[in-house]
Design a protein around this motif. Sequence first.
Motif, mmCIF file in Angstrom:
data_model
loop_
_atom_site.group_PDB
_atom_site.id
_atom_site.type_symbol
_atom_site.label_atom_id
_atom_site.label_comp_id
_atom_site.label_asym_id
_atom_site.label_seq_id
_atom_site.Cartn_x
_atom_site.Cartn_y
_atom_site.Cartn_z
ATOM 1 N N GLY A 177 73.071 29.539 51.959
ATOM 2 C CA GLY A 177 73.134 28.262 52.654
ATOM 3 C C GLY A 177 74.358 27.434 52.307
ATOM 4 N N ASN A 178 75.156 27.899 51.364
ATOM 5 C CA ASN A 178 76.354 27.167 50.981
ATOM 6 C C ASN A 178 77.420 27.375 52.052
ATOM 7 O OD1 ASN A 178 78.603 26.082 49.806
ATOM 8 N ND2 ASN A 178 78.134 26.880 47.773
ATOM 9 N N ARG A 179 77.889 26.306 52.634
ATOM 10 C CA ARG A 179 78.860 26.418 53.728
ATOM 11 C C ARG A 179 80.310 26.421 53.242
ATOM 12 N NH1 ARG A 179 75.846 26.137 58.200
ATOM 13 N NH2 ARG A 179 73.972 24.892 58.159
ATOM 14 N N ASP A 180 80.520 26.206 51.967
ATOM 15 C CA ASP A 180 81.868 26.178 51.412
ATOM 16 C C ASP A 180 82.248 27.591 50.958
ATOM 17 O OD1 ASP A 180 84.216 25.778 50.060
ATOM 18 O OD2 ASP A 180 83.509 24.038 48.943
ATOM 19 N N ASP A 181 83.169 28.248 51.661
ATOM 20 C CA ASP A 181 83.559 29.618 51.343
ATOM 21 C C ASP A 181 84.235 29.746 49.982
ATOM 22 O OD1 ASP A 181 82.545 30.555 53.701
ATOM 23 O OD2 ASP A 181 84.456 30.450 54.763
ATOM 24 N N ARG A 182 84.698 28.646 49.426
ATOM 25 C CA ARG A 182 85.354 28.715 48.118
ATOM 26 C C ARG A 182 84.349 28.834 46.987
ATOM 27 N NH1 ARG A 182 88.287 23.216 48.551
ATOM 28 N NH2 ARG A 182 86.220 22.846 49.377
ATOM 29 N N VAL A 183 83.099 28.545 47.253
ATOM 30 C CA VAL A 183 82.059 28.601 46.228
ATOM 31 C C VAL A 183 81.239 29.865 46.458
ATOM 32 C CG1 VAL A 183 80.053 27.440 45.259
ATOM 33 C CG2 VAL A 183 81.974 26.093 46.136
ATOM 34 N N PRO A 184 81.164 30.759 45.452
ATOM 35 C CA PRO A 184 80.420 32.001 45.663
ATOM 36 C C PRO A 184 78.928 31.748 45.773
ATOM 37 C CG PRO A 184 81.114 31.810 43.382
ATOM 38 C CD PRO A 184 81.745 30.664 44.132
ATOM 39 N N GLY A 185 78.260 32.652 46.478
ATOM 40 C CA GLY A 185 76.810 32.568 46.592
ATOM 41 C C GLY A 185 76.147 32.878 45.260
ATOM 42 N N GLN A 186 74.873 32.588 45.181
ATOM 43 C CA GLN A 186 74.131 32.746 43.934
ATOM 44 C C GLN A 186 74.169 34.185 43.419
ATOM 45 O OE1 GLN A 186 70.068 31.492 44.237
ATOM 46 N NE2 GLN A 186 69.632 31.897 42.097
ATOM 47 N N ALA A 187 73.935 35.156 44.265
ATOM 48 C CA ALA A 187 73.907 36.556 43.831
ATOM 49 C C ALA A 187 75.274 37.006 43.347
ATOM 50 C CB ALA A 187 73.425 37.458 44.965
ATOM 51 N N ARG A 188 76.296 36.662 44.067
ATOM 52 C CA ARG A 188 77.664 37.043 43.690
ATOM 53 C C ARG A 188 78.048 36.385 42.361
ATOM 54 N NH1 ARG A 188 81.458 39.157 46.997
ATOM 55 N NH2 ARG A 188 80.132 38.639 48.756
ATOM 56 N N ALA A 189 77.749 35.110 42.225
ATOM 57 C CA ALA A 189 78.098 34.380 41.000
ATOM 58 C C ALA A 189 77.326 34.913 39.795
ATOM 59 C CB ALA A 189 77.819 32.891 41.186
ATOM 60 N N ALA A 190 76.142 35.491 40.022
ATOM 61 C CA ALA A 190 75.302 35.956 38.917
ATOM 62 C C ALA A 190 75.612 37.384 38.471
ATOM 63 C CB ALA A 190 73.834 35.841 39.304
ATOM 64 N N LEU A 191 76.514 38.083 39.164
ATOM 65 C CA LEU A 191 76.912 39.411 38.705
ATOM 66 C C LEU A 191 77.581 39.251 37.340
ATOM 67 C CD1 LEU A 191 78.409 40.727 42.041
ATOM 68 C CD2 LEU A 191 76.468 41.740 40.839
ATOM 69 N N PHE A 192 77.280 40.164 36.416
ATOM 70 C CA PHE A 192 77.869 40.022 35.088
ATOM 71 C C PHE A 192 77.990 41.361 34.371
ATOM 72 C CE2 PHE A 192 73.379 39.968 34.224
ATOM 73 C CZ PHE A 192 73.241 40.545 32.973
ATOM 74 N N THR A 193 78.796 41.364 33.327
ATOM 75 C CA THR A 193 78.902 42.505 32.430
ATOM 76 C C THR A 193 78.614 42.025 31.020
ATOM 77 O OG1 THR A 193 81.271 42.152 32.092
ATOM 78 C CG2 THR A 193 80.634 43.713 33.820
ATOM 79 N N ALA A 194 78.192 42.949 30.191
ATOM 80 C CA ALA A 194 77.976 42.675 28.772
ATOM 81 C C ALA A 194 78.402 43.925 28.009
ATOM 82 C CB ALA A 194 76.519 42.357 28.499
ATOM 83 N N THR A 195 78.972 43.731 26.842
ATOM 84 C CA THR A 195 79.403 44.872 26.036
ATOM 85 C C THR A 195 78.524 45.026 24.811
ATOM 86 O OG1 THR A 195 80.993 43.499 24.854
ATOM 87 C CG2 THR A 195 81.817 44.742 26.748
ATOM 88 N N GLU A 196 78.410 46.253 24.379
ATOM 89 C CA GLU A 196 77.753 46.594 23.119
ATOM 90 C C GLU A 196 78.747 47.508 22.399
ATOM 91 O OE1 GLU A 196 73.928 49.195 21.899
ATOM 92 O OE2 GLU A 196 73.605 47.702 23.467
ATOM 93 N N LEU A 197 79.456 46.956 21.428
ATOM 94 C CA LEU A 197 80.564 47.672 20.811
ATOM 95 C C LEU A 197 80.339 48.001 19.342
ATOM 96 C CD1 LEU A 197 83.443 45.598 22.440
ATOM 97 C CD2 LEU A 197 82.456 47.753 23.234
ATOM 98 N N ALA A 198 79.212 47.650 18.791
ATOM 99 C CA ALA A 198 78.948 47.916 17.381
ATOM 100 C C ALA A 198 78.757 49.412 17.139
ATOM 101 C CB ALA A 198 77.719 47.149 16.921
#
Length: 120
Positions: A45-66
């Motif tokens: 529902g966000n009409r501003d194309d410069r602001v990512p949608g909730q799903a896109r903004a919530a994509l993430f990575t995490a590392t486990e390097l120990a």
Amino acid sequence: MVKLRDNVKDVEPDYEKVVDAFMAIAAVDGEAQMKEKAPWRDSDGNRDDRVPGQARAALFTATELAGTHKSIWFSHGVDYGIWLEISNNGKDQIIMPTVAAQGKKLMKSLRGTLNTLRKG
């Protein structure tokens, strides 16, 4: 054989740091790639194309390097992320294509690093 084993022990701590650094970079790059290239249309529902949608903004990575087992986790931060991955027979997936691309890039970036470390 003993000399090889001793040489590996001498290089191992420094090489762990090299691998950790390259994996951290791959994680950051992978998160950016997922957010930029996710093929679905944001429909929050966000009409501003410069602001990512909730799903896109919530994509993430995490590392486990120990230790010697190292991982990069690529994930959705929304509960319906799995449906974005499997909808349209997987045509809209972003996780596995990003894992494959970043894995290839990471392996390519590590080529020759052991030789460089040995010389340094």
